[in-house]
Design an enzyme around this catalytic site. Structure first.
Site, PDB file in Angstrom:
ATOM      1  N   ALA A 131      -4.020  91.034  22.632  1.00  0.00           N
ATOM      2  CA  ALA A 131      -3.223  91.707  23.662  1.00  0.00           C
ATOM      3  C   ALA A 131      -1.904  90.966  23.821  1.00  0.00           C
ATOM      4  O   ALA A 131      -1.743  89.849  23.312  1.00  0.00           O
ATOM      5  CB  ALA A 131      -3.963  91.711  24.992  1.00  0.00           C
ATOM      6  N   LYS A 132      -0.976  91.556  24.489  1.00  0.00           N
ATOM      7  CA  LYS A 132       0.260  90.845  24.849  1.00  0.00           C
ATOM      8  C   LYS A 132       0.881  91.524  26.050  1.00  0.00           C
ATOM      9  O   LYS A 132       0.749  92.733  26.234  1.00  0.00           O
ATOM     10  CB  LYS A 132       1.253  90.909  23.689  1.00  0.00           C
ATOM     11  CG  LYS A 132       2.288  89.819  23.743  1.00  0.00           C
ATOM     12  CD  LYS A 132       1.652  88.507  23.337  1.00  0.00           C
ATOM     13  CE  LYS A 132       2.636  87.416  23.112  1.00  0.00           C
ATOM     14  NZ  LYS A 132       2.048  86.363  22.264  1.00  0.00           N
ATOM     15  N   GLY A 133       1.558  90.733  26.857  1.00  0.00           N
ATOM     16  CA  GLY A 133       2.228  91.294  28.016  1.00  0.00           C
ATOM     17  C   GLY A 133       3.629  90.746  28.121  1.00  0.00           C
ATOM     18  O   GLY A 133       3.955  89.725  27.511  1.00  0.00           O
TER      19      GLY A 133
END
Ligand code: GLU
Length: 443
Positions: A131-133
């Site tokens: 994931a990445k934000g």
């Protein structure tokens, strides 16, 4: 932190322009990081002879969330910050990946970075997905209070996405232990429980892991040791240039210097400094800690064009800044024998092919910088046990995990006659595919 003056704002704008220049041609700057990631995926998937159905399960992100975060600024105004969380794949475990604060964050970049996290976790064999934000903001323009309110709002706004068994964020560009603490606190307050395992990269006093802060760089240097041994390059007396002086760049410089490597150039957003006799890394770290950047550093000659750092005649080059730094324009001028990708996606596919042809040993990002998420995983394990290990134990586990991942990728490279990057993807994609097939498709 005081609000920036108009002059300071102009200086920041000049930096943004300079950073774009570093990327070479405007086209390559705009080049989609996610398209680049898919080029890498496709090359490995072809060699693995994946079926269309297998590809359909693991290639594209599963969930893309975009939010507007209203934050009250110190002057009373409300600013809506654009924010993202992309969950790419959760076949092998909870989604995992950092949150970055940067003015150039885009959803395309988030997709690429989340994709790389899936395969990064898989290549080192830790049981987590990708994931990445990110938030579109230049954090240097925020006061401490504004930064805190933004961090808390990020978690509160998307709280259902997160959880120790769901999605576990971590630091990334321009975020660190303080931001993680605010985010962990916000989550814990909402849940009425103390939940340290919801986020990693926390400070030691809040359930962080010994060794986490320098873990990415330790992992990079473990990889460089292995790569150097393969090339018969003695680290003592070798030379290195390091692009980026954030968490990854500065500890890489330190560990390389400790290994006897002469670090001849370093850079950050303020510019690049060169000293063929070797930069005093300790002095540079102290300067950056004191001043917040390398601005005003006197321990080397400033390079007129910061990107020239990438072209210096060194043995080891560590791009540890942002994506798309080594492009088809400057790749022919890269003279290093080893490129150790501290950043995610620093080399475009075309540049990658040029380096490969020139015989440069590129240690790909998903392997090279996996030390960070590896110790994040060890932090998460410790949080769940409520029992904490010594730094020596953490470093030992990190070394074992990194060394065996490197050896496995290297063996695949030799067996399948591919680059280290394709080999790393082959190892990782095989693991994600197997997990995904064993789980099967629900409904
Ligand atoms: N942001 C780091 C990375 O890109 C660490 C991610 C994590 O620890 O979850 O690998």
């Amino acid at each position: 932190m005081a609000r920036p003056t108009p002059a300071e704002r102009r200086r920041l704008a000049r930096h943004a322009a300079r950073r774009r220049q570093i990327a070479g041609s405007l086209e390559e700057w705009r080049a989609s990081a996610f398209d680049n990631a898919l080029v890498q995926f496709d090359a490995a998937a072809r060699r693995l002879r994946l079926t269309e159905n297998q590809i359909a399960m693991i290639k594209l992100p599963r969930r893309i969330t975009e939010a507007r975060l209203p934050v009250r600024m110190d002057d009373g105004s409300i600013h809506n910050f654009r924010a993202f969380r992309v969950q790419h794949n959760i076949a092998r475990g909870p989604a995992k990946g950092g949150i970055r604060f940067h003015q150039d964050v885009t959803v395309d970049e988030m997709k690429a970075l989340a994709f790389w996290m899936t395969y990064k976790c898989a290549v080192v064999g830790i049981p987590m997905g990708g994931a990445k934000g990110g938030v579109v903001v230049d954090p240097r323009t925020l006061s401490l209070g504004e930064r805190e309110r933004l961090s808390r709002r990020y978690i509160a706004e998307m709280i259902d996405l997160f959880g120790p068994d769901r999605d576990v964020p971590a630091p990334d560009v321009n975020t660190g232990p303080q931001v993680m603490s605010w985010m962990m606190d916000t989550y814990s307050m909402h849940k009425h429980d103390f939940v340290p395992g919801v986020i990693t990269g926390k400070p030691l006093v809040l359930g962080g892991s010994a060794g986490r802060e320098s873990a990415t760089s330790r992992g990079i240097v473990f990889c460089i040791r292995k790569a150097a041994a393969r090339l018969g390059l003695e680290l003592r007396g070798a030379t290195a240039a390091i692009q980026g002086f954030g968490n990854v760049g500065r500890y890489s410089a330190r560990f390389l210097a400790e290994a006897g490597v002469r670090v001849v150039a370093i850079s950050d957003i303020e510019g690049a400094w060169h000293d063929p006799a070797g930069i005093d890394v300790g002095a540079a770290m102290a300067h950056a800690a004191r001043r917040g950047s390398l601005r005003g550093f006197r321990g080397g000659t400033p390079l007129r064009r910061a990107a020239r750092l990438l072209e210096l005649p060194v043995d080891i080059l560590v791009p540890a800044a942002l994506e798309n730094q080594i492009t088809e324009r400057n790749a022919p001028r890269v003279r290093a024998r080893i490129v150790a990708e501290g950043a995610n996606g620093p080399t475009t596919p075309r540049a990658d092919a040029l380096l490969e042809r020139a015989g440069v040993l590129v240690i790909p990002d998903i392997l090279c910088n996996a030390g960070g998420v590896t110790v994040s995983y060890l932090e998460w394990v410790q949080n769940r046990m409520g029992y904490y290990w010594t730094e020596a134990r953490v470093i030992e586990d990190l070394r074992r995990i990194m060394d065996s991942a490197f050896d496995e990728v290297d063996a695949t490279r030799r067996r399948r006659r591919v680059s280290m990057r394709i080999a790393a993807f082959m190892v990782a994609i095989r693991r994600v595919t197997e997990a995904s097939e064993m789980r099967g498709l629900y409904a």
